[in-house]
Design an enzyme around this catalytic site. Sequence first.
Site, short mmCIF file in Angstrom:
data_model
loop_
_atom_site.label_atom_id
_atom_site.label_comp_id
_atom_site.label_asym_id
_atom_site.label_seq_id
_atom_site.Cartn_x
_atom_site.Cartn_y
_atom_site.Cartn_z
CE1 TYR A 76 46.02 -30.43 74.36
CE2 TYR A 76 43.93 -30.15 73.19
CZ TYR A 76 44.90 -30.97 73.75
OH TYR A 76 44.75 -32.34 73.69
CB THR A 95 43.50 -33.81 70.42
OG1 THR A 95 42.19 -33.28 70.55
CG2 THR A 95 44.43 -32.68 69.97
CG ASP A 96 38.35 -34.40 68.40
OD1 ASP A 96 38.92 -33.74 69.30
OD2 ASP A 96 37.15 -34.73 68.48
CD GLU A 97 40.39 -29.44 71.76
OE1 GLU A 97 39.96 -29.85 72.82
OE2 GLU A 97 40.82 -28.30 71.60
CE LYS A 123 48.15 -33.64 71.71
NZ LYS A 123 49.00 -34.63 72.44
P1 NAD Z 1 46.41 -35.17 81.53
O1 NAD Z 1 46.62 -33.71 81.62
O2 NAD Z 1 45.44 -35.83 82.43
O3 NAD Z 1 47.81 -35.93 81.72
C1 NAD Z 1 48.99 -35.47 81.15
C2 NAD Z 1 50.13 -36.20 81.84
O4 NAD Z 1 51.36 -35.77 81.23
C3 NAD Z 1 50.25 -35.87 83.33
O5 NAD Z 1 50.45 -37.05 84.07
C4 NAD Z 1 51.46 -34.96 83.43
O6 NAD Z 1 52.16 -35.07 84.65
C5 NAD Z 1 52.31 -35.46 82.27
N1 NAD Z 1 53.22 -34.44 81.74
C6 NAD Z 1 52.93 -33.14 81.45
N2 NAD Z 1 54.04 -32.52 81.03
C7 NAD Z 1 55.03 -33.44 81.03
C8 NAD Z 1 56.40 -33.41 80.67
N3 NAD Z 1 56.97 -32.28 80.21
N4 NAD Z 1 57.14 -34.53 80.79
C9 NAD Z 1 56.57 -35.68 81.25
N5 NAD Z 1 55.28 -35.76 81.62
C10 NAD Z 1 54.52 -34.67 81.49
O7 NAD Z 1 46.05 -35.43 80.00
P2 NAD Z 1 45.08 -36.52 79.37
O8 NAD Z 1 43.72 -35.96 79.30
O9 NAD Z 1 45.32 -37.82 79.98
O10 NAD Z 1 45.65 -36.53 77.88
C11 NAD Z 1 46.73 -37.39 77.53
C12 NAD Z 1 47.06 -37.18 76.06
O11 NAD Z 1 45.92 -37.47 75.27
C13 NAD Z 1 47.46 -35.75 75.73
O12 NAD Z 1 48.49 -35.82 74.78
C14 NAD Z 1 46.20 -35.16 75.13
O13 NAD Z 1 46.53 -34.15 74.21
C15 NAD Z 1 45.60 -36.36 74.44
N6 NAD Z 1 44.14 -36.37 74.28
C16 NAD Z 1 43.34 -36.12 75.37
C17 NAD Z 1 41.95 -36.21 75.21
C18 NAD Z 1 41.01 -35.97 76.36
O14 NAD Z 1 39.80 -35.93 76.16
N7 NAD Z 1 41.49 -35.84 77.60
C19 NAD Z 1 41.41 -36.52 73.95
C20 NAD Z 1 42.29 -36.74 72.88
C21 NAD Z 1 43.63 -36.68 73.06
O1 DAU Z 2 38.50 -33.23 71.73
C1 DAU Z 2 39.56 -33.74 72.48
C2 DAU Z 2 39.95 -32.77 73.56
O2 DAU Z 2 38.94 -32.79 74.55
C3 DAU Z 2 41.30 -33.08 74.17
O3 DAU Z 2 42.30 -32.97 73.20
C4 DAU Z 2 41.61 -32.14 75.35
O4 DAU Z 2 42.81 -32.52 75.99
C5 DAU Z 2 40.47 -32.24 76.35
O5 DAU Z 2 40.68 -31.34 77.40
C6 DAU Z 2 39.13 -31.95 75.66
O6 DAU Z 2 39.06 -30.57 75.27
P1 DAU Z 2 37.71 -29.71 75.45
O7 DAU Z 2 38.07 -28.29 75.47
O8 DAU Z 2 36.68 -30.15 74.49
O9 DAU Z 2 37.28 -30.24 76.92
P2 DAU Z 2 36.71 -29.50 78.21
O10 DAU Z 2 36.32 -30.57 79.16
O11 DAU Z 2 37.61 -28.42 78.68
O12 DAU Z 2 35.40 -28.81 77.65
C7 DAU Z 2 34.36 -29.56 77.04
C8 DAU Z 2 33.28 -28.59 76.62
O13 DAU Z 2 32.65 -28.07 77.79
C9 DAU Z 2 33.78 -27.38 75.86
O14 DAU Z 2 32.82 -27.02 74.87
C10 DAU Z 2 33.87 -26.28 76.91
C11 DAU Z 2 32.75 -26.64 77.85
N1 DAU Z 2 32.97 -26.29 79.27
C12 DAU Z 2 34.11 -26.71 79.88
C13 DAU Z 2 34.35 -26.42 81.21
C14 DAU Z 2 35.64 -26.86 81.86
C15 DAU Z 2 32.00 -25.60 79.99
O15 DAU Z 2 30.93 -25.26 79.44
N2 DAU Z 2 32.23 -25.32 81.30
C16 DAU Z 2 33.37 -25.69 81.94
O16 DAU Z 2 33.54 -25.39 83.14
#
Ligand code: NAD
Ligand code: DAU
Length: 355
Positions: free
Chosen positions: A162, A134-136, A166
Amino acid sequence: MKTYFVTGGAGFIGSNFVLYMMEKYDDIRIVNVDALTYAGNLENLQSIEGDRRHIFVQADIRDKAKMEELFLAYQPDYVVNFAAESHVDRSIETPEVFADTNVIGTVTLLNVAKAAWEKPDGNFGKRKFLQVGTDEVYGSLPLDEPDTFFREDTPLNPHSPYSASKAAADMFVKAYGDTYGFPVNITRCSNNYGPFQFPEKLIPLMINNALHHKGLPVYGDGLNVRDWLYVEDHCKAIDMVLSQGRLGEVYNIGGHNERPNIFIVKKIIEECAQAVDDIRITEDLITYVEDRKGHDRRYGIAPDKIKADLGWYPETAFEVGIVKTIQWYLENADWVSNVTSGAYQDYYAKMYEGR
Ligand code: NAD
Ligand code: DAU
């Protein structure tokens, strides 16, 4: 035929990736390993039910014996590690759960893959371990320097539990590459949106709340910026890094689509009101709430390297992607009620018991 060991393939991005790969390649086998936490849902994979190219195994990536058994049985060519705890707000409440899955889980997989793939001469053949990052991990950019972006050589500076977990996982992946010559890539993507995203994240939460005339909780002043990418573009990038990425390299993935949160929320209100022709969906639903602790101000990716090296670029404009996403949630109201009801929530509550 290549075998992909996809972890977390019942979650948001993982399931989109599995569907993308199955659609794109005929000659493929996917072993999908997911613990089915609250965030994993087999309904996401319904459209490929019965397809023999896809094997689903409910298992935890921290379970070394099970991972060894699966590696022996399926001899994967690639690992794509999506499995993680992914929600920042939850990490603030229970950081240890994030350390467990995101760090220990990744190290367990690295160990098992290394042992299975290593040849007597120390080589690993044409295998690859791709860590979905992740970019975070880069921390936060200032709002008043809009021309500053995260690059692959930006120092890691995670703030939330988080992103710390990562970053630690990324460092282990890098260490396996540096120490053992283990074949790795790390991708670091910006915020994804699209179908199958659990409605705790900003975009699906706001869509579902707006459609039900519930309050729209905006953290702080609503001016935090995220760089939004349609999930299919992320899946395509991962496929390209798997097949063409130079070993040991990190690739940032982002859409150059930075928007303040309040813009996103207002756009969702406008599009939802129009989609269902409902005058009760208005900006009056917005409530400004207490800010997230340690809230990163701005994320912004310069995807120059992946563009130059692999020819990847984001194909879905935000204005198109957000309408498609709203439409998907409208057509899949049952999915939303299933994933937010009983069983999944209970599972998650259990995970935390006694910690
Ligand atoms: P998500 O929470 O929707 O899915 C995570 C999945 O992992 C789920 O299906 C869960 O059951 C499974 N899981 C959790 N713990 C586990 C374990 N111990 N063993 C096996 N499976 C397990 O997450 P997502 O948003 O799809 O993110 C997927 C990946 O991409 C993560 O590694 C996250 O850090 C990364 N990522 C997410 C975003 C985003 O915007 N959502 C952006 C950049 C990177
Ligand atoms: O940048 C990549 C990341 O993006 C991934 O690695 C994470 O898994 C993914 O969850 C996401 O993280 P963020 O914290 O950026 O996403 P989130 O959707 O939780 O929040 C997006 C922005 O919105 C953040 O600035 C917080 C704000 N927010 C979020 C929620 C849930 C609100 O203002 N209100 C809300 O209820």
